[in-house]
Design a protein around this motif. Sequence first.
Motif, PDB file in Angstrom:
ATOM      1  N   PHE A  82      56.023 146.251  88.064  1.00 24.85           N
ATOM      2  CA  PHE A  82      55.741 144.840  87.769  1.00 24.85           C
ATOM      3  C   PHE A  82      55.105 144.737  86.380  1.00 24.85           C
ATOM      4  O   PHE A  82      54.486 145.692  85.907  1.00 24.85           O
ATOM      5  N   ASN A 130      52.562 143.932  83.456  1.00 31.60           N
ATOM      6  CA  ASN A 130      51.114 143.788  83.244  1.00 31.60           C
ATOM      7  C   ASN A 130      50.859 143.926  81.744  1.00 31.60           C
ATOM      8  O   ASN A 130      51.050 145.023  81.229  1.00 31.60           O
ATOM      9  N   TYR A 144      52.152 138.946  91.534  1.00 34.33           N
ATOM     10  CA  TYR A 144      53.001 140.118  91.841  1.00 34.33           C
ATOM     11  C   TYR A 144      52.136 141.247  92.412  1.00 34.33           C
ATOM     12  O   TYR A 144      52.398 141.765  93.496  1.00 34.33           O
ATOM     13  N   GLU A 145      51.117 141.614  91.635  1.00 30.48           N
ATOM     14  CA  GLU A 145      50.289 142.755  92.038  1.00 30.48           C
ATOM     15  C   GLU A 145      49.591 142.459  93.367  1.00 30.48           C
ATOM     16  O   GLU A 145      49.508 143.310  94.257  1.00 30.48           O
ATOM     17  N   PRO A 192      51.772 148.820  93.763  1.00 31.25           N
ATOM     18  CA  PRO A 192      52.105 148.176  92.495  1.00 31.25           C
ATOM     19  C   PRO A 192      52.013 149.163  91.333  1.00 31.25           C
ATOM     20  O   PRO A 192      50.995 149.846  91.189  1.00 31.25           O
ATOM     21  N   PRO A 194      52.369 149.239  87.223  1.00 31.29           N
ATOM     22  CA  PRO A 194      52.528 148.325  86.087  1.00 31.29           C
ATOM     23  C   PRO A 194      53.380 148.892  84.946  1.00 31.29           C
ATOM     24  O   PRO A 194      53.380 150.098  84.722  1.00 31.29           O
ATOM     25  N   TYR A 195      54.101 148.011  84.274  1.00 27.30           N
ATOM     26  CA  TYR A 195      54.648 148.353  82.952  1.00 27.30           C
ATOM     27  C   TYR A 195      54.144 147.295  81.976  1.00 27.30           C
ATOM     28  O   TYR A 195      53.854 146.168  82.379  1.00 27.30           O
ATOM     29  N   GLY A 196      54.021 147.675  80.710  1.00 31.19           N
ATOM     30  CA  GLY A 196      53.383 146.786  79.752  1.00 31.19           C
ATOM     31  C   GLY A 196      54.335 146.166  78.746  1.00 31.19           C
ATOM     32  O   GLY A 196      55.553 146.299  78.839  1.00 31.19           O
ATOM     33  N   SER A 230      57.308 155.651  84.566  1.00 35.31           N
ATOM     34  CA  SER A 230      56.668 155.278  85.839  1.00 35.31           C
ATOM     35  C   SER A 230      57.620 155.379  87.028  1.00 35.31           C
ATOM     36  O   SER A 230      57.206 155.195  88.171  1.00 35.31           O
ATOM     37  N   GLY A 275      45.949 140.881  84.772  1.00 36.42           N
ATOM     38  CA  GLY A 275      45.981 142.283  85.202  1.00 36.42           C
ATOM     39  C   GLY A 275      44.974 143.121  84.438  1.00 36.42           C
ATOM     40  O   GLY A 275      44.492 142.723  83.376  1.00 36.42           O
ATOM     41  N   LEU A 317      45.764 148.307  80.503  1.00 32.73           N
ATOM     42  CA  LEU A 317      46.392 149.615  80.677  1.00 32.73           C
ATOM     43  C   LEU A 317      45.658 150.631  79.795  1.00 32.73           C
ATOM     44  O   LEU A 317      45.115 150.263  78.740  1.00 32.73           O
TER      45      LEU A 317
END
Length: 397
Positions: free
Chosen positions: A119, A121, A127-128, A138, A140-142, A160, A361, A364
């Motif tokens: 999802f 972030n 979503y999370e 969950p 995350p991708y940035g 990921s 979120g 990261l």
Amino acid sequence: MTLAGRIDNLGTEKAFAVADEALALIKSGATLYPFHIGDINLPTPENIVRAAERAIRDGKTGYCSNYGLGELRELLAEDVNAARGTAYTADNVAVQPGGKPVIGKFLLALMNPGDEVLFPNPGFPIYESLIGFYGGRPVPYGYLEGERNFVIDIGRLKRSLTPKTRLLILNDLHNPTGAEASPQELEEIAEIADRHDLAVLCDEAYFDLRYEGRSRSLTSLPGMRDRCVILFTFSKRFAMTGWRLGAAIGPRDVIDTMARLNVNDESCTNHFVQWAGVEALRGPRDGRRRLIRILKERRDRAAEILNAIRGVRCYRPDATFYLYPNVTDAMRAKGLTDYEAFRRAALEATGVSFCTRLHFGGQLPEETERYIRIAYGGIDLDRIVRGLNLLKDYLES
Ligand code: PLP
């Protein structure tokens, strides 16, 4: 009463806390410049309002199909096809009370406990929250700063992936950054989805809220229609956030499952509001054109002023009503590194209320830059100018 253990995994939209705080400030007599709300302070077009009134008077006040009205489902399929080059029919559409319910129903229909879900972030916090609440993991991708706008950190996304990754959430066009995936990014995502056999939620809540160019959808790419569920909403496109009208559009078995979830959750979406939706898609477009014109003016002025502030830089996205300025240097100049301290200090000094990156979120590990979100859908042009100039004076003082 003792609350169920699963409640510990339920998140929230922290932006609502900012809204409560802002309300309290207004009540105390302070002047507030509300850039924190992802809402629209413009009226729903008159023809849509009248259609709802008519529907109530015509007795469209009982239950209707859990899939939604046939007329509306057909219009939605046509509308989506026209903009995406897809070939959906009414059978691919389940009407929903807003776009947001599509997120939870997509997860309930397709995610097993322990499944990993990619999802965005920064991203829409629901979503999370719901991935965790429904027992998934969950992941995350940035987003990274690109040439003209933010781009998806495809490298992180790829790194990921694990054998447990089952679902991907793509919010294109993106809240909070205003980013939109390039054709190349979409192709890369399609390839990843194919190779790893992923189901994809295409959250296209802002697809039709654009000022220049044309929106693209992952569903237009070969093979993607069978993997994707589109989150469609009337909220932003027609200034109908409070009406609660949206739809899930996707493969028939998933749509049938979502319609079964509808029966269990709310029976059907508000009957007369669906007739307003029919009018929105079929009726005259001038109300919508006015909305786009007003928002575009706001975007231009807001981006201009933000970019004139020392220590702030900001893209000017072609769509959504969000700006996501980089405020790293401005924060440093104020001697602040903590997001919440920065937000509060700016609010107290200027009355300008905004959300920070942390409302979308947790940061990261590789993230070094600092961002805030400026939402201009809920504030008039003259107050945008006044508020952002106050922010400029404060940040440069
Ligand atoms: N998806 C995104 C990215 C959003 O920003 C929002 C609302 O702000 C939604 C979905 C849900 O919108 P609605 O439930 O009003 O259709």
